[in-house]
Design an enzyme around this catalytic site. Structure first.
Site, PDB file in Angstrom:
ATOM      1  N   HIS A 116      41.527  35.089  48.838  1.00  0.00           N
ATOM      2  CA  HIS A 116      42.458  34.955  49.956  1.00  0.00           C
ATOM      3  C   HIS A 116      41.680  35.377  51.194  1.00  0.00           C
ATOM      4  O   HIS A 116      41.044  36.431  51.181  1.00  0.00           O
ATOM      5  CB  HIS A 116      43.694  35.834  49.753  1.00  0.00           C
ATOM      6  N   SER A 173      40.261  33.946  31.885  1.00  0.00           N
ATOM      7  CA  SER A 173      41.287  34.576  32.711  1.00  0.00           C
ATOM      8  C   SER A 173      41.402  33.888  34.059  1.00  0.00           C
ATOM      9  O   SER A 173      41.902  32.789  34.135  1.00  0.00           O
ATOM     10  CB  SER A 173      41.098  36.079  32.875  1.00  0.00           C
ATOM     11  N   CYS A 199      37.795  37.897  30.268  1.00  0.00           N
ATOM     12  CA  CYS A 199      37.850  38.511  28.948  1.00  0.00           C
ATOM     13  C   CYS A 199      36.578  38.116  28.204  1.00  0.00           C
ATOM     14  O   CYS A 199      36.034  37.041  28.424  1.00  0.00           O
ATOM     15  CB  CYS A 199      39.071  38.014  28.181  1.00  0.00           C
TER      16      CYS A 199
END
Length: 133
Positions: free
Chosen positions: A69, A64, A84
């Site tokens: 940030h 995934s 996953c």
């Protein structure tokens, strides 16, 4: 019976040292270190340096993604780890990030994604329902 297809951890890290999250090179090394530590499979990545401060980046994984940030002027980093398959890799990647950044406070949300039924007999329920219609 149900199973979870993926695990998603969203973490807000507060009180992070300015220098650890200001430069894109350090942010990139952090995420790549987490990927390696958790034995995840990197497909590609993209990172960006903000002016005057902060960086953002994402690593696309076979499992995934992992992203960051940063707002170094606030000592804050937003982290997103979603995988996953095995949950242990998700926790291991987040563990690496937290141990490296050493935040003073962590607000974490954990979500199981894709909770689907498990059919222990191996019968395809969708095909059975279609046949009955």
């Amino acid at each position: 019976m149900e199973k979870t297809l993926g695990l998603h951890i969203l973490a807000d890290l507060y009180g992070v040292d300015f220098e650890k999250i200001d430069h894109v090179e350090d942010v990139k090394a952090l995420l790549e270190g987490a990927v390696k530590y958790a034995n995840l499979s990197k497909l590609s990545s993209h990172f960006h340096q903000f002016n005057p401060h902060g960086a953002t980046g994402v690593i696309l994984l076979e499992e995934s993604h992992i992203s960051i940030h940063t707002w170094p002027e606030h000592g804050y980093a937003a982290i997103d780890v979603y995988t996953c398959g095995g949950k242990e890799k998700t926790f291991k990647a987040m563990e690496y990030i937290i141990k490296t950044l050493k935040p003073k406070r962590i607000d974490e949300k954990i979500a199981e994604r894709g909770v689907v039924p498990v059919n222990p007999e191996g019968v395809n329920i969708e095909k059975m329902q279609l046949a009955q219609v």
